[in-house]
Design a protein around this motif. Structure first.
Motif, PDB file in Angstrom:
ATOM      1  N   ILE A 207       0.856  -1.193   0.000  1.00 47.06           N
ATOM      2  CA  ILE A 207       0.000   0.000   0.000  1.00 47.06           C
ATOM      3  C   ILE A 207       0.886   1.235   0.000  1.00 47.06           C
ATOM      4  O   ILE A 207       1.791   1.368   0.831  1.00 47.06           O
ATOM      5  CB  ILE A 207      -0.934   0.025   1.224  1.00 47.06           C
ATOM      6  CG1 ILE A 207      -1.869  -1.190   1.214  1.00 47.06           C
ATOM      7  CG2 ILE A 207      -1.751   1.318   1.248  1.00 47.06           C
ATOM      8  CD1 ILE A 207      -2.753  -1.302   2.436  1.00 47.06           C
ATOM      9  N   GLN A 208       0.636   2.131  -0.951  1.00 48.98           N
ATOM     10  CA  GLN A 208       1.376   3.383  -1.036  1.00 48.98           C
ATOM     11  C   GLN A 208       0.414   4.563  -0.993  1.00 48.98           C
ATOM     12  O   GLN A 208      -0.750   4.435  -1.372  1.00 48.98           O
ATOM     13  CB  GLN A 208       2.204   3.436  -2.324  1.00 48.98           C
ATOM     14  CG  GLN A 208       3.341   2.426  -2.359  1.00 48.98           C
ATOM     15  CD  GLN A 208       4.093   2.463  -3.673  1.00 48.98           C
ATOM     16  OE1 GLN A 208       3.982   1.536  -4.464  1.00 48.98           O
ATOM     17  NE2 GLN A 208       4.852   3.528  -3.908  1.00 48.98           N
ATOM     18  N   VAL A 209       0.929   5.688  -0.541  1.00 45.87           N
ATOM     19  CA  VAL A 209       0.138   6.913  -0.418  1.00 45.87           C
ATOM     20  C   VAL A 209       0.671   7.961  -1.382  1.00 45.87           C
ATOM     21  O   VAL A 209       1.885   8.185  -1.459  1.00 45.87           O
ATOM     22  CB  VAL A 209       0.165   7.452   1.019  1.00 45.87           C
ATOM     23  CG1 VAL A 209      -0.595   8.775   1.108  1.00 45.87           C
ATOM     24  CG2 VAL A 209      -0.410   6.429   1.991  1.00 45.87           C
ATOM     25  N   MET A 210      -0.250   8.584  -2.107  1.00 45.22           N
ATOM     26  CA  MET A 210       0.101   9.735  -2.945  1.00 45.22           C
ATOM     27  C   MET A 210      -0.245  10.996  -2.155  1.00 45.22           C
ATOM     28  O   MET A 210      -1.426  11.330  -1.995  1.00 45.22           O
ATOM     29  CB  MET A 210      -0.677   9.720  -4.257  1.00 45.22           C
ATOM     30  CG  MET A 210      -0.446  10.952  -5.131  1.00 45.22           C
ATOM     31  SD  MET A 210       1.248  11.135  -5.728  1.00 45.22           S
ATOM     32  CE  MET A 210       1.243   9.970  -7.099  1.00 45.22           C
ATOM     33  N   PRO A 211       0.769  11.683  -1.609  1.00 43.89           N
ATOM     34  CA  PRO A 211       0.472  12.868  -0.789  1.00 43.89           C
ATOM     35  C   PRO A 211      -0.079  14.021  -1.614  1.00 43.89           C
ATOM     36  O   PRO A 211       0.270  14.197  -2.780  1.00 43.89           O
ATOM     37  CB  PRO A 211       1.830  13.216  -0.174  1.00 43.89           C
ATOM     38  CG  PRO A 211       2.825  12.645  -1.134  1.00 43.89           C
ATOM     39  CD  PRO A 211       2.208  11.406  -1.704  1.00 43.89           C
ATOM     40  N   THR A 212      -0.927  14.793  -1.005  1.00 45.73           N
ATOM     41  CA  THR A 212      -1.565  15.913  -1.701  1.00 45.73           C
ATOM     42  C   THR A 212      -0.554  16.952  -2.160  1.00 45.73           C
ATOM     43  O   THR A 212      -0.756  17.608  -3.193  1.00 45.73           O
ATOM     44  CB  THR A 212      -2.612  16.574  -0.785  1.00 45.73           C
ATOM     45  OG1 THR A 212      -3.572  15.581  -0.404  1.00 45.73           O
ATOM     46  CG2 THR A 212      -3.338  17.702  -1.496  1.00 45.73           C
ATOM     47  N   ASP A 213       0.535  17.092  -1.424  1.00 47.63           N
ATOM     48  CA  ASP A 213       1.512  18.132  -1.787  1.00 47.63           C
ATOM     49  C   ASP A 213       2.529  17.663  -2.814  1.00 47.63           C
ATOM     50  O   ASP A 213       3.515  18.364  -3.085  1.00 47.63           O
ATOM     51  CB  ASP A 213       2.222  18.662  -0.537  1.00 47.63           C
ATOM     52  CG  ASP A 213       3.028  17.585   0.189  1.00 47.63           C
ATOM     53  OD1 ASP A 213       3.096  16.436  -0.322  1.00 47.63           O
ATOM     54  OD2 ASP A 213       3.592  17.872   1.261  1.00 47.63           O
ATOM     55  N   CYS A 214       2.308  16.493  -3.406  1.00 45.53           N
ATOM     56  CA  CYS A 214       3.212  16.017  -4.455  1.00 45.53           C
ATOM     57  C   CYS A 214       3.046  16.891  -5.699  1.00 45.53           C
ATOM     58  O   CYS A 214       1.944  17.049  -6.218  1.00 45.53           O
ATOM     59  CB  CYS A 214       2.909  14.562  -4.790  1.00 45.53           C
ATOM     60  SG  CYS A 214       4.020  13.850  -6.022  1.00 45.53           S
TER      61      CYS A 214
END
Length: 285
Positions: A207-214
């Motif tokens: 499971i990976q997270v795409m951060p909003t500030d990317c």
């Protein structure tokens, strides 16, 4: 859950079977009729004994209705079927699921690899029952209580994939917002985050997270992506932003989705960073 809904009678006790599972429902109906006639009961007498109307009993025997588990248990008991009728509960439960869900479950059941990117909600395979119920409850126009229950049962049944042998390799990329939106309330969200942490410990689940500030995001315009690969080398994929949202199996089209998903994974937090991120969000919830 199908947005189209399904045929439900006014009492919400059963649904009309679709063509592909009609033979299974008809077989159940024929079996019940044989047991009823062997017991010397009319359809009306059986209905009265189990708390259902004669019309409902006859519809089951014609294969025109999919009965609920409580109906099957009652009929089995009254007819002295020794569990033969009750044994059909699992098949009838599957038959009650919307067609689209059954088709998806079959594909997931065959898959050796599952890859998914979610931008609005957590993927169905990751959801707790409480989160899924709350999510169904947000739908407008609203689902009926019966539709919610059937959709919930179907979604939870799909999660048997985590106990499958051999287990498929599964990768998920989730937008940060899907970890923070308190669907159903803070307690439900916290339990959902704990479930993600549990699943992330499985050796076949990433499971990976795409951060909003990317700043760079290959999936910003493409919407959700799902890819399923099978043991024979074939695959099927779907994206909300490509090919009109329809499932595709053409290698050229699949390559587009695979490249986009691969880039999204590369831009997201690493699995270890994602685990720490989820733990931090849970602590804030």
């Amino acid at each position: 859950m199908s947005a189209d809904g399904e045929s439900v009678d006014e009492a919400g006790w059963d649904v009309e079977p679709e063509d592909e599972i009609a033979s299974v429902v008809e077989a159940l109906g024929h079996q019940q009729k044989r047991w009823r006639e062997g017991a010397g009961l009319s359809a009306a007498e059986l209905g009265e004994a189990i708390g259902y109307g004669e019309d409902q009993v006859r519809k089951v025997e014609r294969g025109a209705r999919i009965p609920r588990p409580e109906y099957l248990d009652a009929a089995d008991r009254v007819l002295g079927a020794n569990g033969f009728i009750s044994a059909m509960k699992e098949e009838m439960a599957k038959a009650r699921y919307p067609k689209k869900v059954r088709e998806l479950a079959k594909l997931e059941g065959r898959a050796v690899e599952i890859a998914a990117y979610g931008n609005h909600n957590l993927h169905g395979l990751l959801q707790t029952g409480e989160y899924a119920r709350a999510l169904f409850g947000t739908r407008q126009p609203a689902y009926s209580p019966d539709q919610v229950e059937r959709g919930l049962a179907a979604r939870m049944a799909r999660q048997a994939i985590f106990e499958r042998s051999p287990v498929p390799d599964m990768t998920f990329v989730q937008e940060e917002v899907t970890l923070r939106r308190p669907i159903g309330g803070r307690m439900i969200l916290r339990a959902q985050l704990e479930r993600l942490l549990e699943l992330a410990q499985l050796p076949n689940v990433t499971i990976q997270v795409m951060p909003t500030d990317c700043e760079e995001h290959a999936g910003i315009e493409g919407g959700r992506i799902q890819l399923l690969k099978f043991g024979d080398g074939t695959a099927v994929g779907r994206s909300e932003g490509e090919f009109h949202g329809r499932p595709v199996s053409d290698p050229k089209q699949l390559r587009i989705l695979e490249l986009r998903y691969g880039m999204i994974r590369a831009q997201a937090l690493t699995p270890r960073e994602s685990l720490a991120f989820i733990e931090r969000v849970r602590g804030e919830t």
